[in-house]
Design a protein around this motif. Structure first.
Motif, PDB file in Angstrom:
ATOM      1  N   LYS A 171       0.815  -1.213   0.000  1.00 54.57           N
ATOM      2  CA  LYS A 171       0.000   0.000   0.000  1.00 54.57           C
ATOM      3  C   LYS A 171       0.850   1.265   0.000  1.00 54.57           C
ATOM      4  N   ASP A 172       2.121   1.113   0.335  1.00 53.88           N
ATOM      5  CA  ASP A 172       3.030   2.258   0.289  1.00 53.88           C
ATOM      6  C   ASP A 172       4.224   1.859  -0.567  1.00 53.88           C
ATOM      7  N   ASN A 173       4.093   2.035  -1.889  1.00 56.93           N
ATOM      8  CA  ASN A 173       5.106   1.545  -2.819  1.00 56.93           C
ATOM      9  C   ASN A 173       6.067   2.639  -3.268  1.00 56.93           C
TER      10      ASN A 173
ATOM     11  N   SER B  53      11.813  -8.202  -6.819  1.00 54.09           N
ATOM     12  CA  SER B  53      11.151  -8.979  -5.766  1.00 54.09           C
ATOM     13  C   SER B  53       9.683  -9.200  -6.080  1.00 54.09           C
ATOM     14  N   TYR B  54       9.029  -8.157  -6.633  1.00 50.70           N
ATOM     15  CA  TYR B  54       7.628  -8.291  -7.014  1.00 50.70           C
ATOM     16  C   TYR B  54       7.451  -9.380  -8.073  1.00 50.70           C
ATOM     17  N   LEU B  55       8.309  -9.353  -9.101  1.00 48.86           N
ATOM     18  CA  LEU B  55       8.188 -10.338 -10.186  1.00 48.86           C
ATOM     19  C   LEU B  55       8.398 -11.747  -9.654  1.00 48.86           C
TER      20      LEU B  55
ATOM     21  N   THR C  80      -0.693 -10.584  -5.689  1.00 46.90           N
ATOM     22  CA  THR C  80      -0.204 -10.582  -7.075  1.00 46.90           C
ATOM     23  C   THR C  80      -0.753  -9.402  -7.858  1.00 46.90           C
ATOM     24  N   LYS C  81      -2.055  -9.202  -7.796  1.00 49.91           N
ATOM     25  CA  LYS C  81      -2.654  -8.085  -8.536  1.00 49.91           C
ATOM     26  C   LYS C  81      -2.163  -6.744  -7.990  1.00 49.91           C
TER      27      LYS C  81
ATOM     28  N   SER D 191       0.256  -1.736  -8.840  1.00 50.78           N
ATOM     29  CA  SER D 191       0.963  -0.664  -8.145  1.00 50.78           C
ATOM     30  C   SER D 191       2.070  -0.079  -9.010  1.00 50.78           C
ATOM     31  N   LEU D 192       2.547  -0.842  -9.999  1.00 52.68           N
ATOM     32  CA  LEU D 192       3.592  -0.363 -10.900  1.00 52.68           C
ATOM     33  C   LEU D 192       3.051  -0.118 -12.303  1.00 52.68           C
ATOM     34  N   GLY D 193       1.719   0.072 -12.396  1.00 50.83           N
ATOM     35  CA  GLY D 193       1.111   0.497 -13.656  1.00 50.83           C
ATOM     36  C   GLY D 193       0.724  -0.608 -14.606  1.00 50.83           C
ATOM     37  N   GLY D 194       0.852  -1.869 -14.203  1.00 48.74           N
ATOM     38  CA  GLY D 194       0.486  -2.981 -15.082  1.00 48.74           C
ATOM     39  C   GLY D 194      -0.954  -3.410 -14.897  1.00 48.74           C
TER      40      GLY D 194
END
Length: 375
Positions: free
Chosen positions: A205-207, A253-255, A331-332, A337-340
Motif C-alpha cells: 500500500k506504500d510503494n 522482488s515483485y516479479l 499478485t494483482k 501498483s507499478l502500472g500494469g
C-alpha cells in the motif's frame, strides 16, 4: 441616476431579458443597478442595493483579494478580471459567486459590470468531498498503523514459539503428545503466514520506496522453478517456456513473488487425474507492449460465479484445499501498483490462464536504456 437609466434603457432591457446575474457599480463600488435575477438570489431589492457599496456585501475574509482585483481592473480601461468570492444575502448568509468584472467606465455605461454565477452548491460539494477524503485518509492511516503494530508485536513471540517447537525432541514423545505438537506446529505456521501476509499487504500500500530496475524474466522464472524443484520432479510437471523478450522494467522482488504465487497455485490446484502442464511465455507486440502469459491445465475456476471476487482478499474457490486466499490479491496489487494489469481466463476442469501486461512507459524507457549500450 435618471440620466444613466435613460441613456442605457435599451441595454438594461436586454440584460434583464437574458436573466443574467449582474451588478453595475460606480468606480468606488457604489451600486448603480442590479438585475432582477441578482435581486432574487440575494433577497435585496434594487433600491436596497443602491443605498450600499459592494464591499458592504462581501465576506470579510474575501475583501482583501477583491480590492486587489478591483485595483487591477481600474488601472486598465476596458480590462476584465476574474472574481471568486462570498456575497451576503438578506438573511445574513453567504453565497459563493464566481464570474468576471469588466471596466466599462469609458464607454456609454460608465460603470463596472460584474457578471457572475452562483457556485455555492459546487463549493459545498467540493468541501464535503475534501472532508470525506481527509476522514478516509485518517482512517486508512490508523488502519495501517494498527496492522503494523499487530504484525510487529506478533513477530517476536511467534518466532520464539516456532523455535521452541523446532528444538523439541519429537522422538521422545508418545503418539498422543506427538499429535498435539503437530497441531501446535500447524497453527503457528498458519499464524506465521498470516503475519507475513499482513506485513506484505501493508508494504504494497506504500510503494514509494519500490525500486524498478531492468529485470531478466527468464532468470527469475528459472529461480522460482528451482524453489519447487522437488515437487516438479515428483509430480512430473511438464514445463514449457518461451521468452521472445527477456527483459522488462519492474521490481525484481515483485516479479519473483508473482511467479512464485502463480506456480504455487498451479501445483496446488492441479487435477490429479492428469499430468500437470504449465506454459509460460513473454512476448512484445508492435506497440512495444510486453505481455506475460501463464497457463495451466488444472482444476480451473468457475468464472461466472467468481470473476468479480477473483482478486479479493481472503477469497478462496476450492475449499477442500488449504489456503488463506491472499496470493492473488497480493499478485494483482504488485502488478497494478507499478502500472500494469492482469486478466484471467479459466474453465472448470480445463485450466487457467493469467495474462499480465506491463506498463508501456516502462518499456519505452527500457529501449532508451538499451540504445546507449548498443552504440
Amino acid at each position: 441616476m435618471i440620466a444613466y437609466a435613460e441613456m442605457n434603457e435599451n441595454f438594461l432591457s436586454i440584460i434583464e431579458k437574458c436573466n443574467d446575474l449582474i451588478f453595475f457599480t460606480k468606480k468606488n463600488g457604489d451600486f448603480i443597478h442590479v438585475t432582477t435575477a441578482a435581486e432574487q438570489l440575494f433577497g435585496f431589492s434594487n433600491d436596497e442595493f443602491l443605498q450600499t457599496n459592494i464591499t458592504d456585501h462581501i465576506h470579510p475574509e474575501d475583501l482583501s483579494n477583491v480590492r486587489e482585483r478591483f485595483h487591477l481592473l481600474l488601472s486598465s480601461p476596458g480590462s476584465t478580471v476574474n472574481l471568486k468570492l462570498r456575497n451576503r444575502t438578506s438573511h445574513g448568509e453567504y453565497l459563493w459567486i464566481e464570474g468576471t468584472a469588466t471596466n466599462m467606465l469609458d464607454d456609454s455605461m460608465q460603470a463596472l459590470m460584474i457578471r457572475f454565477n452562483d457556485i455555492t452548491e459546487r463549493i459545498n460539494s467540493e468541501n464535503e468531498q475534501t472532508l470525506l477524503i481527509q476522514e478516509f485518509t485518517k482512517r486508512n492511516q490508523d488502519l495501517n498503523q494498527f496492522v503494523y503494530i499487530i504484525s510487529h508485536n506478533l513477530r517476536t513471540p511467534l518466532a520464539n514459539l516456532i523455535g521452541l517447537i523446532n528444538i523439541l525432541e519429537i522422538d521422545l514423545l508418545d503418539d498422543y503428545n506427538k499429535g498435539i505438537v503437530d497441531l501446535f506446529k500447524c497453527s503457528t505456521d498458519r499464524l506465521s503466514e498470516t503475519v507475513f501476509d499482513l506485513t506484505h499487504i501493508l508494504t504494497l500500500k506504500d510503494n514509494q520506496g519500490v525500486k524498478v530496475t531492468k529485470v531478466n524474466v527468464q532468470k527469475i522464472f528459472e529461480k522460482v522453478c528451482h524453489s519447487f524443484n522437488e515437487q516438479i520432479k515428483q509430480l512430473g510437471v511438464i514445463l514449457t517456456s518461451n521468452f521472445d523478450c527477456n527483459h522488462i522494467l519492474f521490481n525484481k522482488s515483485y516479479l519473483e513473488s508473482i511467479l512464485m504465487n502463480l506456480l504455487s497455485n498451479a501445483i496446488k490446484y492441479r487435477l490429479h487425474s492428469r499430468q500437470l502442464e504449465i506454459k509460460v511465455s513473454l512476448t512484445r507486440d508492435e506497440q512495444n507492449t510486453c505481455t506475460l502469459t501463464f497457463s495451466d491445465n488444472g482444476m480451473g475456476i468457475d468464472m461466472k460465479s467468481n470473476k468479480d471476487k477473483l482478486f479479493g482478499l481472503h477469497q478462496r474457490f476450492h475449499n477442500h484445499i488449504t489456503g488463506n486466499g491472499v496470493g492473488l490479491f497480493i499478485t494483482k496489487s504488485q502488478i497494478t501498483s507499478l502500472g500494469g494489469s492482469i486478466d484471467v481466463t479459466s474453465k472448470v476442469n480445463h485450466g487457467t490462464t493469467f495474462i499480465i501486461t506491463f506498463r508501456g512507459e516502462a518499456l519505452n524507457l527500457l529501449n532508451q536504456i538499451r540504445q546507449p549500450a548498443q552504440q
